[in-house]
Design an enzyme around this catalytic site. Sequence first.
Site, mmCIF file in Angstrom:
data_model
loop_
_atom_site.group_PDB
_atom_site.id
_atom_site.type_symbol
_atom_site.label_atom_id
_atom_site.label_comp_id
_atom_site.label_asym_id
_atom_site.label_seq_id
_atom_site.Cartn_x
_atom_site.Cartn_y
_atom_site.Cartn_z
ATOM 1 N N HIS A 136 17.888 41.074 -7.723
ATOM 2 C CA HIS A 136 18.487 40.194 -8.735
ATOM 3 C C HIS A 136 19.992 40.368 -8.700
ATOM 4 O O HIS A 136 20.474 41.484 -8.476
ATOM 5 C CB HIS A 136 17.955 40.548 -10.130
ATOM 6 C CG HIS A 136 18.153 39.457 -11.111
ATOM 7 N ND1 HIS A 136 19.309 39.328 -11.837
ATOM 8 C CD2 HIS A 136 17.355 38.423 -11.458
ATOM 9 C CE1 HIS A 136 19.203 38.259 -12.598
ATOM 10 N NE2 HIS A 136 18.036 37.687 -12.398
ATOM 11 N N ASP A 180 9.808 36.866 -11.350
ATOM 12 C CA ASP A 180 8.940 36.017 -10.524
ATOM 13 C C ASP A 180 7.890 36.793 -9.751
ATOM 14 O O ASP A 180 7.014 36.200 -9.134
ATOM 15 C CB ASP A 180 9.795 35.212 -9.532
ATOM 16 C CG ASP A 180 10.577 34.130 -10.239
ATOM 17 O OD1 ASP A 180 10.029 33.549 -11.184
ATOM 18 O OD2 ASP A 180 11.725 33.872 -9.853
ATOM 19 N N HIS A 227 15.817 31.244 -6.476
ATOM 20 C CA HIS A 227 15.903 31.187 -7.948
ATOM 21 C C HIS A 227 14.478 31.031 -8.482
ATOM 22 O O HIS A 227 13.610 31.826 -8.150
ATOM 23 C CB HIS A 227 16.854 30.035 -8.299
ATOM 24 C CG HIS A 227 17.339 29.989 -9.709
ATOM 25 N ND1 HIS A 227 17.201 31.022 -10.599
ATOM 26 C CD2 HIS A 227 17.981 28.994 -10.405
ATOM 27 C CE1 HIS A 227 17.728 30.682 -11.768
ATOM 28 N NE2 HIS A 227 18.198 29.451 -11.680
#
Length: 428
Positions: A306, A362, A267
Amino acid sequence: MADTLTITDNRTGKQYEVPITDGTIRALDLRKIKASAEDFGLMTYDPAFTNTASCRSAITYIDGDVGVLEYRGYPIEQLAEHSSYLEVAYLLMFGELPTADQLTQWKQGITQHTLLHENIKHLMRGFRYDAHPMGVFLSTVGALSTFYPDAKQVDDPEVRLRHIARLIAKTPSIAAYTYRHTTGRFYVYPDNDLSFTGNFLNMLFKMTEAKYAVNPVLERALEVLFILHADHEQNCGTNAMRSIGSSEVDPYSATAGAAAALYGPLHGGANEAVLKMLEQIGSKANVPAFIEGVKKGEGKLMGFGHRVYKSYDPRAKIVKQAAYDVFEVTGKNPQLDLALELERIALEDEYFVSRRLYPNVDFYSGLIYQALGFAPGMFTVLFAIPRTAGWVAQWDELHRDADQKIARPRQIYTGHRTRAYVPMEQRA
Ligand code: ACO
């Protein structure tokens, strides 16, 4: 055509009709489907909630197939270009962009809560010098619940709003103290004359000078990153916030739990993992071998893939652009070329193409954080600050939703049934 689903139970030959609303059926409607009178009734099995809506929400919309992200209907690209983080926090919370007066009031309401109780400082000093910043952050956020016992009145919308303002205001202060703690520096008090991100940069980087000069490009870049990270509907951390909040615990405890979920490398912890991965790869020449290793299951390409996006994460596009703006000021992060090469090769590779794996938010954010001077341990904390706005908006929505109860999934029990106790001397 009726919006219903007809189900034939082949165990009994019976037919059932269940309503379809908003493209979903209610799991509880399946309970009436029974193989026998004693049967508990049909349940759904959905580990990791891959196809289960846990709530109705009007906050964030994602279309993962085409890479659309909207807060309250406003495209993320427009918000990132024109808005400020506090304006977006208001939008998430109240559903509309604020007027100038509303924004001034909202900012004042947040700013008056940026200070931390002095005992928080003492508490934070108790952490080891090498404590992971995310561990310090989430523990300290949880500790806030002991300072504000009235936050337990979660049924009172005014009380909720007071503590929502506190959480949005205090998370940057906690994050900055965390950073100063891990770098062995004195803590800097908030300066409420500065913008939200300007004040944060001041708390992070001020040294002995009378006035720290906030660089406007870095201030705006951080603002954009905060906007991009503010909410992302029912992800792991937000689901934790709602699930914990459903027990009617105070918002500080629930936020600490949400931050703990964010900490994980799958995450929000992925931004830290990306930098570690780039360091491990070392040079462009090693990229093909690394990719081959990932394809053989020797590890993941962190910052890729994702659950919801099956195309380029719209946030990643904006972060990539923001990285170039930051590098104009700080100088290029030497890892950028490596990241670009990794992305180029992965986007051409059948393994990643067929699985629809693209860079997520990210992948590039860590490069900016590193260029700003942060060690990788701080990256997820920088994600948690703005995500707090999303968590509290979702938590408030939960408390307004008459459909919601304490979150309590079912299980398929796979263990033994009733057995006679075995005395120690008879155990194998
Ligand atoms: N590298 C290599 N292979 C991957 C990756 C990756 N980053 N992500 C998914 N895959 C593969 C899986 O191994 C699986 O392959 P298989 O079908 O051969 O078994 C397939 O793609 C589907 O992946 P799942 O694991 O089923 O996807 P899921 O939706 O459960 O996971 C997740 C999503 C956790 C984000 C995953 O893509 C991942 O671990 N990515 C790396 C960590 C990361 O960047 N996390 C940040 C996400 S953004 C955020 O949370 C803020």
